[in-house]
Motif scaffolding. Structure first.
Motif, PDB file in Angstrom:
ATOM      1  N   PHE A  21      -1.506  -2.326   4.924  1.00  0.00           N
ATOM      2  CA  PHE A  21      -2.887  -2.371   4.545  1.00  0.00           C
ATOM      3  C   PHE A  21      -3.408  -1.071   5.207  1.00  0.00           C
ATOM      4  O   PHE A  21      -2.983  -0.124   5.951  1.00  0.00           O
ATOM      5  CB  PHE A  21      -3.839  -3.273   5.719  1.00  0.00           C
ATOM      6  CG  PHE A  21      -3.208  -4.674   5.457  1.00  0.00           C
ATOM      7  CD1 PHE A  21      -3.783  -5.503   4.571  1.00  0.00           C
ATOM      8  CD2 PHE A  21      -2.327  -5.166   6.104  1.00  0.00           C
ATOM      9  CE1 PHE A  21      -3.430  -6.860   4.047  1.00  0.00           C
ATOM     10  CE2 PHE A  21      -1.859  -6.506   6.099  1.00  0.00           C
ATOM     11  CZ  PHE A  21      -2.397  -7.385   4.955  1.00  0.00           C
ATOM     12  N   ARG A  23      -7.438   1.164   5.543  1.00  0.00           N
ATOM     13  CA  ARG A  23      -8.681   0.968   5.991  1.00  0.00           C
ATOM     14  C   ARG A  23      -9.713   1.608   4.865  1.00  0.00           C
ATOM     15  O   ARG A  23      -9.002   2.489   4.157  1.00  0.00           O
ATOM     16  CB  ARG A  23      -9.019   1.547   7.376  1.00  0.00           C
ATOM     17  CG  ARG A  23      -8.327   0.859   8.428  1.00  0.00           C
ATOM     18  CD  ARG A  23      -8.916  -0.382   8.987  1.00  0.00           C
ATOM     19  NE  ARG A  23     -10.259  -0.474   9.154  1.00  0.00           N
ATOM     20  CZ  ARG A  23     -10.748  -0.269  10.263  1.00  0.00           C
ATOM     21  NH1 ARG A  23     -10.168   0.052  11.517  1.00  0.00           N
ATOM     22  NH2 ARG A  23     -12.023  -0.074  10.251  1.00  0.00           N
ATOM     23  N   MET A  24     -11.063   1.623   4.959  1.00  0.00           N
ATOM     24  CA  MET A  24     -11.743   2.218   4.081  1.00  0.00           C
ATOM     25  C   MET A  24     -11.771   3.735   3.968  1.00  0.00           C
ATOM     26  O   MET A  24     -11.659   4.521   2.831  1.00  0.00           O
ATOM     27  CB  MET A  24     -13.289   1.796   4.410  1.00  0.00           C
ATOM     28  CG  MET A  24     -14.378   2.602   3.466  1.00  0.00           C
ATOM     29  SD  MET A  24     -14.250   1.916   1.742  1.00  0.00           S
ATOM     30  CE  MET A  24     -15.272   0.418   1.811  1.00  0.00           C
ATOM     31  N   ILE A  42     -16.585  -3.888  -5.270  1.00  0.00           N
ATOM     32  CA  ILE A  42     -15.867  -5.091  -4.729  1.00  0.00           C
ATOM     33  C   ILE A  42     -16.885  -6.252  -4.925  1.00  0.00           C
ATOM     34  O   ILE A  42     -16.445  -7.148  -5.592  1.00  0.00           O
ATOM     35  CB  ILE A  42     -15.950  -4.829  -3.182  1.00  0.00           C
ATOM     36  CG1 ILE A  42     -14.967  -3.970  -2.948  1.00  0.00           C
ATOM     37  CG2 ILE A  42     -15.461  -6.285  -2.550  1.00  0.00           C
ATOM     38  CD1 ILE A  42     -14.742  -3.397  -1.413  1.00  0.00           C
ATOM     39  N   GLN A  49     -10.146  -6.646  -3.380  1.00  0.00           N
ATOM     40  CA  GLN A  49     -10.997  -7.366  -2.272  1.00  0.00           C
ATOM     41  C   GLN A  49     -10.395  -6.790  -0.793  1.00  0.00           C
ATOM     42  O   GLN A  49      -9.081  -6.903  -0.801  1.00  0.00           O
ATOM     43  CB  GLN A  49     -10.955  -8.823  -2.431  1.00  0.00           C
ATOM     44  CG  GLN A  49     -11.534  -9.540  -3.721  1.00  0.00           C
ATOM     45  CD  GLN A  49     -13.357  -9.208  -3.243  1.00  0.00           C
ATOM     46  OE1 GLN A  49     -13.560  -9.529  -2.287  1.00  0.00           O
ATOM     47  NE2 GLN A  49     -13.887  -8.759  -4.351  1.00  0.00           N
ATOM     48  N   PRO A  50     -11.027  -6.537   0.099  1.00  0.00           N
ATOM     49  CA  PRO A  50     -10.564  -6.597   1.373  1.00  0.00           C
ATOM     50  C   PRO A  50     -10.173  -7.627   2.020  1.00  0.00           C
ATOM     51  O   PRO A  50     -10.479  -8.815   1.721  1.00  0.00           O
ATOM     52  CB  PRO A  50     -11.999  -5.839   2.138  1.00  0.00           C
ATOM     53  CG  PRO A  50     -13.114  -6.148   1.456  1.00  0.00           C
ATOM     54  CD  PRO A  50     -12.669  -6.538   0.194  1.00  0.00           C
ATOM     55  N   HIS A  52      -9.598  -9.453   5.751  1.00  0.00           N
ATOM     56  CA  HIS A  52     -10.059  -9.552   7.383  1.00  0.00           C
ATOM     57  C   HIS A  52      -8.743  -9.213   8.227  1.00  0.00           C
ATOM     58  O   HIS A  52      -7.883 -10.167   7.935  1.00  0.00           O
ATOM     59  CB  HIS A  52     -10.643 -10.779   7.588  1.00  0.00           C
ATOM     60  CG  HIS A  52     -12.078 -10.807   6.995  1.00  0.00           C
ATOM     61  ND1 HIS A  52     -12.902 -10.093   7.523  1.00  0.00           N
ATOM     62  CD2 HIS A  52     -12.557 -11.289   5.996  1.00  0.00           C
ATOM     63  CE1 HIS A  52     -14.112 -10.285   6.906  1.00  0.00           C
ATOM     64  NE2 HIS A  52     -13.688 -10.936   5.562  1.00  0.00           N
ATOM     65  N   VAL A  58     -11.633  -4.717   8.626  1.00  0.00           N
ATOM     66  CA  VAL A  58     -11.133  -5.092   7.311  1.00  0.00           C
ATOM     67  C   VAL A  58     -10.179  -4.146   6.800  1.00  0.00           C
ATOM     68  O   VAL A  58     -10.362  -2.925   7.216  1.00  0.00           O
ATOM     69  CB  VAL A  58     -12.112  -5.250   6.336  1.00  0.00           C
ATOM     70  CG1 VAL A  58     -12.976  -6.775   6.731  1.00  0.00           C
ATOM     71  CG2 VAL A  58     -12.974  -4.376   5.977  1.00  0.00           C
ATOM     72  N   GLY A  59      -9.294  -4.280   5.913  1.00  0.00           N
ATOM     73  CA  GLY A  59      -8.356  -3.374   5.303  1.00  0.00           C
ATOM     74  C   GLY A  59      -7.966  -3.845   3.843  1.00  0.00           C
ATOM     75  O   GLY A  59      -8.510  -5.037   3.268  1.00  0.00           O
ATOM     76  N   PHE A  60      -7.583  -3.006   3.069  1.00  0.00           N
ATOM     77  CA  PHE A  60      -7.098  -3.198   1.845  1.00  0.00           C
ATOM     78  C   PHE A  60      -5.791  -3.216   1.564  1.00  0.00           C
ATOM     79  O   PHE A  60      -4.844  -2.238   2.029  1.00  0.00           O
ATOM     80  CB  PHE A  60      -7.650  -1.972   0.847  1.00  0.00           C
ATOM     81  CG  PHE A  60      -9.149  -2.088   0.797  1.00  0.00           C
ATOM     82  CD1 PHE A  60      -9.850  -2.883  -0.216  1.00  0.00           C
ATOM     83  CD2 PHE A  60      -9.908  -1.268   1.732  1.00  0.00           C
ATOM     84  CE1 PHE A  60     -11.089  -2.811  -0.112  1.00  0.00           C
ATOM     85  CE2 PHE A  60     -11.378  -1.241   1.670  1.00  0.00           C
ATOM     86  CZ  PHE A  60     -11.899  -2.071   0.786  1.00  0.00           C
TER      87      PHE A  60
END
Length: 78
Positions: A21, A23-24, A42, A49-50, A52, A58-60
């Motif tokens: 993952f 992060r933003m 999004i 979608q991120p 949780h 949250v991460g991608f």
């Protein structure tokens, strides 16, 4: 006297991890979009979608970000 200031990683120096993952902040280093533009995409379903990762984190998925970078139009269903 050595420079003791922390240096930020520039977009040129940043590489996505192989898996996992991101992060933003990491996404914004490889995709030149503002945070608000990413959040709008999004909501519109035009960006991965991120996920949780915790109560306030949250991460991608890296795989989805790589797919988006490779072909944003295909990800968007265009």
């Amino acid at each position: 006297m050595p420079n003791s200031k922390k240096t930020k990683t520039s977009a040129i120096d940043y590489k996505l991890p192989v898996e996992g993952f991101v992060r933003m902040e990491g996404v914004r280093k490889v995709i030149p979009m503002s945070r608000s533009a990413i959040l709008a995409d999004i909501d519109a379903g035009r960006f991965p979608q991120p996920v949780h990762l915790g109560p306030r984190r949250v991460g991608f998925r890296v795989e989805e970000i790589r797919a988006y970078i490779a072909d944003p139009a295909a990800f968007n269903g265009l």
